[in-house]
Enzyme design. Sequence first.
Site, PDB file in Angstrom:
ATOM      1  N   LEU A 361       0.809  -1.139   0.100  1.00  0.00           N
ATOM      2  CA  LEU A 361      -0.019   0.120  -0.028  1.00  0.00           C
ATOM      3  C   LEU A 361       0.922   1.273   0.140  1.00  0.00           C
ATOM      4  CD1 LEU A 361      -2.825  -1.036   2.853  1.00  0.00           C
ATOM      5  CD2 LEU A 361      -2.976  -0.891   0.082  1.00  0.00           C
ATOM      6  N   ARG A 362       2.107   1.041  -0.132  1.00  0.00           N
ATOM      7  CA  ARG A 362       3.016   2.190  -0.137  1.00  0.00           C
ATOM      8  C   ARG A 362       2.733   3.130  -1.100  1.00  0.00           C
ATOM      9  NH1 ARG A 362       7.726  -1.160   1.644  1.00  0.00           N
ATOM     10  NH2 ARG A 362       8.128  -0.692   3.777  1.00  0.00           N
TER      11      ARG A 362
END
Length: 423
Positions: A361-362
């Site tokens: 999810l970066r």
Amino acid sequence: MASLLGTSSAICASHSLSSSSSSTPSISPICFRPGKICGGKLNAGIQIRPKKNRSRHHVSVMSVATEINSTEQVGKFDSKKSARPVYPFAAIVGQDEMKLCLLLNVIDPKIGGVMIMGDRGTGKSTTVRSLVDLLPEIKVVAGDPYNSDPLDPEFMGVEVRERVEKGEQVPVVATKINMVDLPLGATEDRVCGTIDIEKALTEGVKAFEPGLLAKANRGILYVDEVNLLDDHLVDVLLDSAASGWNTVEREGISISHPARFILIGSGNPEEGELRPQLLDRFGMHAQVGTVRDAELRVKIVEERARFDSNPQDFRETYKTEQDKLQDQISNARSNLSSVQIDRELKVKISKVCSELNVDGLRGDIVTNRAAKALAALKGKDRVTADDVATVIPNCLRHRLRKDPLESIDSGVLVSEKFAEVFS
């Protein structure tokens, strides 16, 4: 160009000579003792011990990192005016993508840094180092070797946090964000810091000499030719970037300090690829190419010649633009918290990441932060689709899985997917 925040050295030397007519001076053995932290003070000593009937010299060096008052620290930063002049950021011709990524990271350090890859001789290192003049001021605890934040416990060293918890008033000074260069040949001890085991065992104190990661806390850590960095140093950077703390473990002794920094790296892809684990730690990725326009190339050559012939006069011609850009960055940092992004845009950003098969999810987090930083830089209070379109290729292109048979640039794939989702 990076300054050493919160450290100072006082050198005291006494010299006495006593020799007989038959004796000649010789080099005395040197005994070095690393610094120790005891009662909030960091001391280090070097002593040269003479032999009998030989020349006698005594030199002591004390690093009083925690005894700097605000006046001394301000005077130290004023001395930077006499340092080697830096090429002005406003004078950089072209390379808009790289410059934008750097500015967005200064506005919001939580973006996570930027990786700059491109041909040799395209001004990567010059542009990064020219960022020093634009860095805003932050408040730090005076004399603290870790640049501790006087208000945020997450950015405080252990000693400063203990003083604050006791209700003690800590002295505070304002200084520019620090930029630290990490050389390729640096040792792990120089990067992480060292522990004096002898003092720990004999005197019962943890004697620690801070390294580059301590100086880079709340600042910028720049690694030129990062793709050539040794694997053991890459592991150190990965650990610090993941946790925000640097821990030195040796012989049963553990010392930790905050190490939250903006990681900026540059390199030439022809000289080797970067490890995927480290590449993912960079918030943004900027692709730099050689300028092909003949007129622009001539302008770059002429500007560089002017700077080399008279750096001070050249910097003075760009002072107005530099001050204007610095004010713009300062205002953007102040207004960043008030910038809003609609939930609809957040959903579309996550949809782009999902359809591109971005791991983790970066990518979602960094794209949201970068879009808000860009809106703040433009002086707006709400993110638009155009802001997202500008930053999303730089936030996602290095997170896509590599296909050796793919001939299309990954940034183009991101832009095409964005157009499809946001249409």
